[in-house]
Scaffold this motif. Structure first.
Motif, PDB file in Angstrom:
ATOM      1  N   LEU A 226       0.819  -1.214   0.000  1.00 21.58           N
ATOM      2  CA  LEU A 226       0.000   0.000   0.000  1.00 21.58           C
ATOM      3  C   LEU A 226       0.852   1.263   0.000  1.00 21.58           C
ATOM      4  O   LEU A 226       0.401   2.327  -0.431  1.00 21.58           O
ATOM      5  N   LEU A 325     -14.737  -0.047   8.324  1.00 23.54           N
ATOM      6  CA  LEU A 325     -13.682  -0.303   7.345  1.00 23.54           C
ATOM      7  C   LEU A 325     -14.184  -0.047   5.934  1.00 23.54           C
ATOM      8  O   LEU A 325     -13.459   0.523   5.094  1.00 23.54           O
ATOM      9  N   TRP A 329     -12.799   3.468   4.085  1.00 24.61           N
ATOM     10  CA  TRP A 329     -11.624   2.863   3.461  1.00 24.61           C
ATOM     11  C   TRP A 329     -10.693   3.899   2.825  1.00 24.61           C
ATOM     12  O   TRP A 329      -9.474   3.864   3.029  1.00 24.61           O
ATOM     13  N   LYS A 330     -11.238   4.820   2.067  1.00 27.23           N
ATOM     14  CA  LYS A 330     -10.403   5.785   1.346  1.00 27.23           C
ATOM     15  C   LYS A 330      -9.732   6.786   2.284  1.00 27.23           C
ATOM     16  O   LYS A 330      -8.752   7.435   1.896  1.00 27.23           O
ATOM     17  N   LEU A 332      -8.491   5.927   5.305  1.00 29.71           N
ATOM     18  CA  LEU A 332      -7.617   5.239   6.243  1.00 29.71           C
ATOM     19  C   LEU A 332      -6.166   5.267   5.786  1.00 29.71           C
ATOM     20  O   LEU A 332      -5.868   5.224   4.585  1.00 29.71           O
ATOM     21  N   PRO A 334      -2.326   3.699   5.281  1.00 28.40           N
ATOM     22  CA  PRO A 334      -1.924   2.374   4.782  1.00 28.40           C
ATOM     23  C   PRO A 334      -1.811   1.327   5.882  1.00 28.40           C
ATOM     24  O   PRO A 334      -2.226   0.179   5.692  1.00 28.40           O
ATOM     25  N   ARG A 337      -5.303   0.245   6.990  1.00 29.04           N
ATOM     26  CA  ARG A 337      -5.868  -0.611   5.941  1.00 29.04           C
ATOM     27  C   ARG A 337      -5.240  -2.004   5.992  1.00 29.04           C
ATOM     28  O   ARG A 337      -5.940  -3.019   5.901  1.00 29.04           O
ATOM     29  N   VAL A 341      -7.358  -5.400   6.681  1.00 29.09           N
ATOM     30  CA  VAL A 341      -7.407  -6.486   5.692  1.00 29.09           C
ATOM     31  C   VAL A 341      -6.864  -7.780   6.301  1.00 29.09           C
ATOM     32  O   VAL A 341      -7.444  -8.863   6.147  1.00 29.09           O
TER      33      VAL A 341
END
Length: 527
Positions: A226, A325, A329-330, A332, A334, A337, A341
């Motif tokens: 990321l 989440l 998401w956009k 957060l 790296p 994220r 995940v």
């Protein structure tokens, strides 16, 4: 001059640890919580005494024939090693003259082991969870709120009272993630070694924690990806990781295999084939693929939606974490994220692995105990995300989050009220499926009002084991259990109530002091 204690009581991190310790203290019943942990404690005793791992009288209900025809426990040795220091001290104290006339449950040995071990694990979990959330760049206030939510509002609270392997596994996994991430940012060989050691230790506790081990490396890989690390730079990082982590993992994998060889004479097989063979000898009607006889879809859907085991019912904060989440998401970072995940995939991995297992939900357990630790890993970031991004969320999401948080707290407190088999025994009469959490609330109200018989909640199955009946017909906290059993002198029971009441009163006082400090403003993050 200000005393050291006064200075400590102004330190939010100390107050957080004190909260964790008090919480673990007040929820204890003095019992280990399950037959599983009792068997693991016997393995602890076997490590330093002449007693066997499994007494012959326990077979065939528990134990497997291994090398030399001896009966061995099928569990890993990890939790037994954890309890070793406490068992040494507890056995010594149990032989004091003052306890010579007391031989009833809860035993002195189990009281000391459960209290000391659970308090230690809970305080360490609070520290390392705070450390990891701070590393994910949550503010100290957000991190503290996240730790409190983990301790009070997830199934972590139930397994603080019921000393299964869950909380120890989670502690080691959090240590692994935290020190792996420190290595990623600092190239500290020591940090990577410590993180790998923690994840490797997990293998000694439960072999399926190999999933946690893989998740630790995957977490770092996702962070790098990321952050757009590619090509040669990515390859060099992976090589550096493998040079330190793989030898550590190999050491613990070999230790686990040698322990298996010592018991069952095989370096390549687990105990499962022996377990299946001996179970079929006792019950020839078992399917040929036992203990992997559950249809895959049944195990998956059961873990997700079965009212007796659903991870969403027993850990409502999981729902909040998943929703946040997706919605955020956009926004957060790296690392958040990557953690999200990884934790979600770890949860999916556990659900998938155990889906075909005959006892996919952990048999006698509150919720799905094989999956609950991974669910808690996801839920850990729910409250920090909710607090950090409140301004970016619609009012209904914020209000729904608060409702889920409150529901989670109520569910977890309810889980402590009785010893967990009560609903399992009742379901033998009431049938399946049963909404276990609703039945727990019904039991609490009925017991408090003296309506257990009138409401049909005292079933025949509850009375078949005399000790189980005593245990499940008392509030599941040490003073109440001592009073219910009636073997301890009355002054001991009164003293236990006084100490328990003082600790129970201190818990909200410490929480309020911690809250007051959080209102002052941002706290310095620990890194």
């Amino acid at each position: 001059m200000t005393s050291p204690l006064a200075r400590w009581l102004r330190e939010p991190l100390f107050l957080l640890c004190l909260t964790a310790g008090l919480l673990a203290f007040v929820v204890q019943s003095g019992e280990l919580g399950s037959a599983d942990t009792m068997h693991r404690l016997q393995t602890t005793h076997w490590l330093w005494t002449s007693q066997p791992q499994v007494f012959p009288i326990e077979y065939p209900e528990f134990g497997l024939h291994g090398r030399g025809g001896h009966i061995y426990s099928w569990y890993g040795i990890g939790q037994s090693l954890l309890m070793l220091p406490a068992d040494l001290v507890a056995t010594w104290i149990a032989h004091w003259h003052i306890f010579s006339e007391y031989e009833d449950d809860p035993a002195v040995r189990s009281i000391i082991v459960s209290y000391s071990t659970n308090i230690l694990v809970t305080v360490l979990t609070a520290l390392v969870a705070f450390r990891l959330l701070s590393q994910l760049r949550f503010s100290a206030n957000e991190a503290i709120a996240g730790v409190l939510a983990l301790l009070f509002c997830t199934t972590h609270l139930h397994y603080t009272q019921n000393m299964q392997e869950n909380n120890y596994i989670m502690l080691l996994t959090l240590v692994g993630f935290s020190f792996h991430y420190e290595w990623l940012r600092s190239d500290s060989v020591r940090a990577l070694f410590l993180g790998s050691t923690a994840l490797g230790l997990n293998l000694l506790t439960r072999v399926t924690t190999g999933l946690d081990l893989m998740a630790g490396g995957f977490f770092l890989l996702v962070v790098l990806w990321l952050e757009r690390v590619r090509g040669r730079a990515l390859w060099h990082r992976l090589l550096a990781y493998c040079k330190i982590a793989l030898p550590v993992y190999a050491f613990f994998a070999l230790a686990e295999r040698l322990y298996s060889f010592y018991r069952f004479g095989s370096l390549t097989q687990t105990y499962i084939p022996i377990f299946a063979r001996e179970q079929r000898l006792q019950d020839p009607t078992l399917p040929a693929n036992f203990p992997w006889s559950t249809p895959f879809h049944e195990g998956v859907l059961g873990a997700l939606f079965k009212p007796e085991k659903s991870i969403f019912l027993f850990d409502p904060l999981l729902v909040l974490a998943l929703v946040l989440l997706v919605l955020l998401w956009k926004r957060l970072s790296p690392e958040v994220r990557a953690y999200g995940v990884t934790a979600v995939l770890l949860l999916v991995g556990y659900i998938g692995f155990y889906a075909r297992y005959t006892y996919w939900a952990g048999d006698f357990a509150w919720g799905d105990r094989y999956v609950s630790t991974a669910a808690e890993m996801v839920a850990l970031i729910a409250v920090p995300l909710l607090l950090r991004h409140r301004a970016n969320l619609s009012p209904w999401v914020w209000r729904s989050g608060i409702v889920l948080l409150a529901a989670s707290l109520v569910v977890q407190i309810a889980s402590l009220a009785f010893w967990l088999p009560i609903e399992i025994y009742q379901m033998e009469t009431l049938g399946h499926p049963t909404f276990v959490i609703a039945l727990r609330f019904k039991n609490i109200v009925a017991f408090a009002l003296g309506k257990m018989d009138a409401w049909g909640l005292n079933t025949e199955e509850m009375t078949q084991d005399p000790w189980d009946y005593v245990h499940i017909t008392a509030w599941n906290f040490l003073p109440f259990l001592l009073r219910r059993v009636g073997a301890a002198p009355s002054w001991v029971v009164r003293t236990a109530f006084a100490i328990w009441g003082a600790a129970l009163a201190a818990l909200p006082a410490v929480l309020w002091r911690l809250y007051a400090h959080l209102l002052v403003g941002p706290l310095p993050s620990e890194d």
